[in-house]
Design a protein around this motif. Structure first.
Motif, PDB file in Angstrom:
ATOM      1  N   ARG A  15      -0.743   3.326   1.794  1.00 48.67           N
ATOM      2  CA  ARG A  15      -1.745   2.173   1.807  1.00 48.67           C
ATOM      3  C   ARG A  15      -1.584   1.926   0.133  1.00 48.67           C
ATOM      4  NH1 ARG A  15      -7.339   4.348   3.336  1.00 48.67           N
ATOM      5  NH2 ARG A  15      -7.876   2.135   3.956  1.00 48.67           N
ATOM      6  N   CYS A  58      -7.757  -2.707  10.396  1.00 47.49           N
ATOM      7  CA  CYS A  58      -6.607  -3.202  10.724  1.00 47.49           C
ATOM      8  C   CYS A  58      -5.749  -1.815  10.601  1.00 47.49           C
ATOM      9  CB  CYS A  58      -6.103  -4.501  10.077  1.00 47.49           C
ATOM     10  SG  CYS A  58      -5.911  -4.086   8.303  1.00 47.49           S
ATOM     11  N   PRO A 109     -10.188  -3.143   5.240  1.00 50.17           N
ATOM     12  CA  PRO A 109      -9.545  -3.330   4.061  1.00 50.17           C
ATOM     13  C   PRO A 109      -9.832  -2.443   2.926  1.00 50.17           C
ATOM     14  CG  PRO A 109     -10.214  -5.222   5.280  1.00 50.17           C
ATOM     15  CD  PRO A 109     -11.282  -3.979   5.882  1.00 50.17           C
ATOM     16  N   GLU A 151      -3.468  -9.800   5.612  1.00 46.35           N
ATOM     17  CA  GLU A 151      -4.452  -9.494   6.563  1.00 46.35           C
ATOM     18  C   GLU A 151      -5.780  -9.155   5.898  1.00 46.35           C
ATOM     19  OE1 GLU A 151      -1.313  -6.026   6.756  1.00 46.35           O
ATOM     20  OE2 GLU A 151      -1.460  -8.082   6.160  1.00 46.35           O
ATOM     21  N   PHE A 152      -5.635  -8.700   4.688  1.00 41.45           N
ATOM     22  CA  PHE A 152      -6.979  -8.616   4.087  1.00 41.45           C
ATOM     23  C   PHE A 152      -7.691  -9.864   3.416  1.00 41.45           C
ATOM     24  CE2 PHE A 152      -5.090  -4.095   2.414  1.00 41.45           C
ATOM     25  CZ  PHE A 152      -5.339  -3.669   3.802  1.00 41.45           C
ATOM     26  N   THR A 170       0.923  -2.723   7.031  1.00 41.16           N
ATOM     27  CA  THR A 170       0.574  -2.975   5.519  1.00 41.16           C
ATOM     28  C   THR A 170       1.278  -2.494   4.651  1.00 41.16           C
ATOM     29  OG1 THR A 170      -1.807  -3.509   6.280  1.00 41.16           O
ATOM     30  CG2 THR A 170      -1.374  -3.628   4.082  1.00 41.16           C
TER      31      THR A 170
END
Length: 373
Positions: A180, A266, A248, A258-259, A271
């Motif tokens: 992440r 998600c 997020p 996507e954020f 990511t």
């Protein structure tokens, strides 16, 4: 441009010392010097409770003395394991802020995972519970170095770096751990191959005893192992939780598409693929010559739609095919910046040609893979 001495610059930035030459963030380490000593670790002389600066009553600048080197990151400190002299790094963790970092670090360093050749995660040597603060834990790790210091010399060296970080992230995903935050600052290298005589943990261009320049080899002759670090916002899942959905969270790379579109939960695994692809795009494809063949591959990794991105298994497989398609001559090619001084470039090409002849004569692999892998 004139650069201020590090200690003076820190004071001007508001990091005033405690009246004894230590910054506020360093006081914690001085106060826990004796406890760490009892745990089997030794901090530098600067952090001894009875420390007297070596420049006292002399005309020396503090920056010219080993014990004048500041540790500006209050959560990190270097030390030495007393049993064998191994240089280590301590990372102070607040369990209330990062409740999963210790657990994930222990997990990735445990049992058969620790010896798995695909594991490129930073090993955890020890975990210490701070005795006077239940919220603080200290992770003990080996001393690492920035992945690009010293600079890469050949295209093959860079491609081997990519191979290892792809493999490391694939390993994490196989064990249901999403990093992440796999951005530029969270890739490091084990420096022992390049710096067998070590270097100073703060002034990394100096020798460990601070008396001379740190001497090093090149990656092609002394292959390097790279590691992924910092599991502060990582998460580990159970198979029953797959695929996971997480709100997020912004790490060092804040550009994930996507954020930007919504705050809906998600899947963090695609990511991760974006992060590592964007790292390669911004730090290598846009900076150096000779890597354009990777652009279609990387652009697939950074697609706006997370569902269209390849997973790390597909990334590793496709990358392996890319590597087999590269000729040895191209792998030995010099990694040159797109914005390079033309005059300096001439001298670098000549010295690179001489080194390449030596590498070929000695049979060095143009993809310098460490023997342990």
């Amino acid at each position: 441009m004139l650069e201020l001495p590090e200690s003076l610059a820190a004071i001007l930035d508001g990091e005033e010392d405690d009246g004894e030459g230590l910054l506020p963030g360093e006081v914690f380490w001085r106060d826990h010097y004796m406890w760490l000593n009892e745990c089997g670790y030794l901090l530098r002389p600067r952090y001894r409770p009875d420390w007297v600066p070596s420049w006292t009553k002399t005309k020396k600048w503090p920056e010219s003395c080993e014990d004048g080197l500041l540790q500006l990151d209050s959560d990190l400190m270097d030390g030495e394991r007393k049993s064998d002299g191994k240089v280590v790094v301590f990372k102070k963790i607040s369990k209330s802020r990062h409740p999963y970092e210790e657990e994930i670090g222990r997990f990735l360093s445990s049992g058969p995972l620790a010896s798995d050749p695909h594991n490129h995660c930073v090993p955890i040597i020890d975990v210490l519970q701070v005795p006077d603060d239940d919220d603080l834990t200290i992770l003990v790790m080996p001393l690492l170095r920035k992945f690009k210091d010293p600079p890469f010399d050949t295209i093959g060296e860079v491609l081997e770096f990519f191979r290892q970080i792809f493999e490391g992230l694939q390993f994490m995903h196989h064990h249901l751990v999403a990093h992440r935050d796999c951005m530029v600052l969270n890739y490091m290298m084990d420096p022992t191959a390049l710096y067998p005589r070590h270097f100073h943990p703060v002034e990394t261009d100096r020798s460990r005893d601070f008396k001379s320049k740190a001497k090093h080899y090149r990656r092609t002759s002394h292959p390097v192992s790279y590691v992924i670090i910092d599991f502060g916002i990582s998460r580990r899942y159970q198979s029953s939780e797959m695929p996971p959905l997480e709100p997020p969270i912004l790490g060092g790379d804040k550009s994930a598409p996507e954020f930007k579109k919504s705050a809906e939960p998600c899947n963090p695994f695609p990511t991760d693929v974006y992060y590592v692809g964007n790292f390669i795009r911004t730090c290598f494809l846009e900076v150096y010559h000779g890597l354009e063949f990777m652009r279609p591959f990387v652009m697939d990794m950074v697609q706006d739609d997370p569902e269209k991105r390849p997973d790390m298994d597909a990334v590793v497989d496709r990358y392996a095919e890319l590597l087999t398609s590269r000729r040895t001559r191209s792998l030995r090619g010099r990694l040159a910046k797109k914005r390079e001084n033309p005059v300096a470039g001439i001298f670098r090409r000549v010295s690179h040609s001489i080194r390449t002849c030596i590498y070929i004569a000695r049979g060095y692999n143009p993809l310098p893979t460490p023997r342990a892998l």
